[in-house]
Enzyme design. Structure first.
Site, PDB file in Angstrom:
ATOM      1  N   ASP A  33      57.662  51.401  52.163  1.00  0.00           N
ATOM      2  CA  ASP A  33      57.120  50.265  52.906  1.00  0.00           C
ATOM      3  C   ASP A  33      58.324  49.591  53.566  1.00  0.00           C
ATOM      4  O   ASP A  33      59.473  49.976  53.318  1.00  0.00           O
ATOM      5  CB  ASP A  33      56.393  49.297  51.947  1.00  0.00           C
ATOM      6  CG  ASP A  33      55.802  48.093  52.666  1.00  0.00           C
ATOM      7  OD1 ASP A  33      55.298  48.259  53.795  1.00  0.00           O
ATOM      8  OD2 ASP A  33      55.842  46.971  52.111  1.00  0.00           O
ATOM      9  N   SER A  34      58.054  48.558  54.360  1.00  0.00           N
ATOM     10  CA  SER A  34      59.169  47.800  54.924  1.00  0.00           C
ATOM     11  C   SER A  34      59.894  46.995  53.855  1.00  0.00           C
ATOM     12  O   SER A  34      61.070  46.685  54.002  1.00  0.00           O
ATOM     13  CB  SER A  34      58.642  46.851  56.002  1.00  0.00           C
ATOM     14  OG  SER A  34      57.692  45.969  55.421  1.00  0.00           O
ATOM     15  N   TYR A  69      57.832  45.299  59.645  1.00  0.00           N
ATOM     16  CA  TYR A  69      57.306  46.386  60.475  1.00  0.00           C
ATOM     17  C   TYR A  69      56.216  45.876  61.428  1.00  0.00           C
ATOM     18  O   TYR A  69      55.965  46.484  62.463  1.00  0.00           O
ATOM     19  CB  TYR A  69      56.690  47.469  59.586  1.00  0.00           C
ATOM     20  CG  TYR A  69      57.661  48.533  59.076  1.00  0.00           C
ATOM     21  CD1 TYR A  69      59.038  48.419  59.245  1.00  0.00           C
ATOM     22  CD2 TYR A  69      57.177  49.653  58.417  1.00  0.00           C
ATOM     23  CE1 TYR A  69      59.899  49.405  58.763  1.00  0.00           C
ATOM     24  CE2 TYR A  69      58.025  50.648  57.951  1.00  0.00           C
ATOM     25  CZ  TYR A  69      59.384  50.527  58.121  1.00  0.00           C
ATOM     26  OH  TYR A  69      60.221  51.506  57.652  1.00  0.00           O
ATOM     27  N   GLY A  70      55.562  44.800  61.022  1.00  0.00           N
ATOM     28  CA  GLY A  70      54.339  44.384  61.721  1.00  0.00           C
ATOM     29  C   GLY A  70      54.533  43.979  63.167  1.00  0.00           C
ATOM     30  O   GLY A  70      53.581  43.972  63.938  1.00  0.00           O
ATOM     31  N   CYS A  78      52.259  51.463  53.422  1.00  0.00           N
ATOM     32  CA  CYS A  78      52.396  50.437  54.447  1.00  0.00           C
ATOM     33  C   CYS A  78      51.300  50.673  55.479  1.00  0.00           C
ATOM     34  O   CYS A  78      51.178  51.786  56.014  1.00  0.00           O
ATOM     35  CB  CYS A  78      53.765  50.562  55.103  1.00  0.00           C
ATOM     36  SG  CYS A  78      53.960  49.550  56.569  1.00  0.00           S
ATOM     37  N   ASN A  79      50.524  49.639  55.753  1.00  0.00           N
ATOM     38  CA  ASN A  79      49.449  49.796  56.741  1.00  0.00           C
ATOM     39  C   ASN A  79      49.990  49.936  58.155  1.00  0.00           C
ATOM     40  O   ASN A  79      49.421  50.683  58.953  1.00  0.00           O
ATOM     41  CB  ASN A  79      48.516  48.587  56.680  1.00  0.00           C
ATOM     42  CG  ASN A  79      47.574  48.638  55.510  1.00  0.00           C
ATOM     43  OD1 ASN A  79      46.462  49.133  55.622  1.00  0.00           O
ATOM     44  ND2 ASN A  79      48.020  48.141  54.363  1.00  0.00           N
ATOM     45  N   GLU A 130      57.427  38.237  51.586  1.00  0.00           N
ATOM     46  CA  GLU A 130      58.695  38.932  51.318  1.00  0.00           C
ATOM     47  C   GLU A 130      59.764  37.925  50.884  1.00  0.00           C
ATOM     48  O   GLU A 130      60.613  38.227  50.054  1.00  0.00           O
ATOM     49  CB  GLU A 130      59.148  39.685  52.574  1.00  0.00           C
ATOM     50  CG  GLU A 130      60.360  40.564  52.392  1.00  0.00           C
ATOM     51  CD  GLU A 130      60.088  41.910  51.687  1.00  0.00           C
ATOM     52  OE1 GLU A 130      58.922  42.309  51.570  1.00  0.00           O
ATOM     53  OE2 GLU A 130      61.086  42.530  51.257  1.00  0.00           O
ATOM     54  N   CYS A 170      47.291  45.006  54.712  1.00  0.00           N
ATOM     55  CA  CYS A 170      48.752  44.952  54.631  1.00  0.00           C
ATOM     56  C   CYS A 170      49.069  44.967  53.148  1.00  0.00           C
ATOM     57  O   CYS A 170      48.459  44.216  52.376  1.00  0.00           O
ATOM     58  CB  CYS A 170      49.301  43.682  55.283  1.00  0.00           C
ATOM     59  SG  CYS A 170      51.076  43.433  54.982  1.00  0.00           S
ATOM     60  N   THR A 171      50.006  45.805  52.763  1.00  0.00           N
ATOM     61  CA  THR A 171      50.242  45.970  51.323  1.00  0.00           C
ATOM     62  C   THR A 171      50.938  44.763  50.693  1.00  0.00           C
ATOM     63  O   THR A 171      51.020  44.666  49.475  1.00  0.00           O
ATOM     64  CB  THR A 171      51.041  47.257  51.055  1.00  0.00           C
ATOM     65  OG1 THR A 171      52.237  47.258  51.843  1.00  0.00           O
ATOM     66  CG2 THR A 171      50.215  48.484  51.390  1.00  0.00           C
ATOM     67  N   HIS A 172      51.433  43.839  51.526  1.00  0.00           N
ATOM     68  CA  HIS A 172      51.977  42.595  50.963  1.00  0.00           C
ATOM     69  C   HIS A 172      50.862  41.644  50.502  1.00  0.00           C
ATOM     70  O   HIS A 172      51.087  40.797  49.635  1.00  0.00           O
ATOM     71  CB  HIS A 172      52.812  41.852  52.013  1.00  0.00           C
ATOM     72  CG  HIS A 172      54.203  42.379  52.224  1.00  0.00           C
ATOM     73  ND1 HIS A 172      54.466  43.572  52.868  1.00  0.00           N
ATOM     74  CD2 HIS A 172      55.419  41.871  51.868  1.00  0.00           C
ATOM     75  CE1 HIS A 172      55.786  43.763  52.909  1.00  0.00           C
ATOM     76  NE2 HIS A 172      56.380  42.753  52.309  1.00  0.00           N
TER      77      HIS A 172
HETATM   78  N1  DGL Z   1      53.447  45.857  54.070  1.00  0.00           N
HETATM   79  C1  DGL Z   1      53.397  46.389  55.365  1.00  0.00           C
HETATM   80  C2  DGL Z   1      52.013  46.689  55.855  1.00  0.00           C
HETATM   81  O1  DGL Z   1      51.190  47.075  55.048  1.00  0.00           O
HETATM   82  C3  DGL Z   1      54.373  45.846  56.382  1.00  0.00           C
HETATM   83  C4  DGL Z   1      54.461  44.392  56.572  1.00  0.00           C
HETATM   84  C5  DGL Z   1      55.562  44.073  57.568  1.00  0.00           C
HETATM   85  O2  DGL Z   1      56.688  44.539  57.348  1.00  0.00           O
HETATM   86  O3  DGL Z   1      55.289  43.398  58.597  1.00  0.00           O
HETATM   87  O4  DGL Z   1      51.720  46.623  57.017  1.00  0.00           O
END
Ligand code: DGL
Length: 268
Positions: free
Chosen positions: A11-12, A43-44, A74-75, A153, A185-187
């Site tokens: 993931d990021s 990443y978003g 990571c989505n 994060e 989003c996995t966060h």
């Molecule tokens: N956790 C990631 C996702 O599922 C990335 C979030 C990010 O880095 O913006 O999209």
């Protein structure tokens, strides 16, 4: 490929650890090699081209570590770079993304349902969830919530700041009449309590980490690739050492982790 080889995940940042936690609960005998691409977090807000380059670079790194399966935890990467990762990895090593398992669960539990979805801009703009869900007869209203992953994060979850950010995204009630909410989003599982506090109880929030962990288990089982190791290993790498990743990992996994910095040879 040895059954005891690690499952690779990336993931990021810390978000994919919500998937890792569910996976280790479901499959405690598996070894894990996790990469948090903190040098490129978030990443978003990246373009599809950049996400493809990052995802392929990390997938190559996990292949070099001898991983027997890859979880794109990571989505944003799953929505924009899955084909490229699969092309790199080839047919012998399964690649599990975080989108399809959740779409399948949504269609199983909410057939013809009306769904709400929150995710990063990269995920929402890809339109992938919309395409997959509508192919299964579901409708979805999506909203990009770009402030959330960065705040999480940085350690802002279960507190007034995350509550305020979540409230800003839900205050107009757009999700209140839906059957279910997808946390794309996995966060976001880290702020699920704040989200649930703002939604009527009848809106189900799908347990994406549990759903993805179950998919990994069934893919490995079908390939007869489940480990029965009594001494599984856990490796955690980041592309840039950050205190927030170290703190977040300890919070999510309930134990401090030995965090190795393994930067890119060149910054993309
Ligand atoms: N956790 C990631 C996702 O599922 C990335 C979030 C990010 O880095 O913006 O999209």
């Amino acid at each position: 490929m040895s059954k005891d080889a690690p499952i690779g995940m990336f993931d990021s940042g810390i978000g994919g650890l919500t998937i890792a936690k569910a996976l280790l609960q479901r499959l405690p005998m598996e070894s894990l090699c996790y990469v948090g691409d903190t040098a490129h977090m978030p990443y978003g807000d990246k373009s599809p081209e950049r996400l493809k380059a990052y995802a392929v670079g990390i997938a190559q790194r996990l292949l070099d570590r001898g991983c027997k399966a890859l979880v794109v935890a990571c989505n944003s990467a799953s929505s924009n770079a899955l084909d490229e990762v699969r092309d790199l990895v080839g047919p012998d090593i399964p690649v599990i993304d975080v989108v399809q398992p959740v779409v399948d669960a949504a269609s199983l539990h909410h057939p013809h349902g009306e769904l709400a979805l929150i995710g990063t801009r990269a995920t929402v703009q890809s339109g992938l969830y919309e395409r997959l869900l509508s192919a299964q007869g579901l409708t979805v209203t999506s909203r990009a919530t770009p402030l959330l992953a960065g705040a999480i994060e940085e350690g802002f979850h279960n507190g007034t700041i995350s509550s305020a950010v979540v409230e800003a995204y839900f205050a107009d009630g757009w999700a209140a009449d839906k059957d279910a909410l997808l946390l794309a989003c996995t966060h976001y599982p880290l702020v699920v309590d704040e989200i649930c506090a703002l939604l009527p109880r009848r809106v189900a929030v799908l347990d994406a980490p549990g759903i993805v962990a179950e998919r990994v288990a069934s893919v490995l089982e079908a390939r007869k690739a489940l480990s029965s190791s009594t001494a599984p290993t856990r490796q955690f790498e980041v592309t840039d050492w950050t205190q927030s990743f170290a703190d977040g990992a300890a919070h999510i996994l309930g134990t401090s982790v030995d965090l190795v910095e393994a930067p890119w040879p060149e910054v993309l």
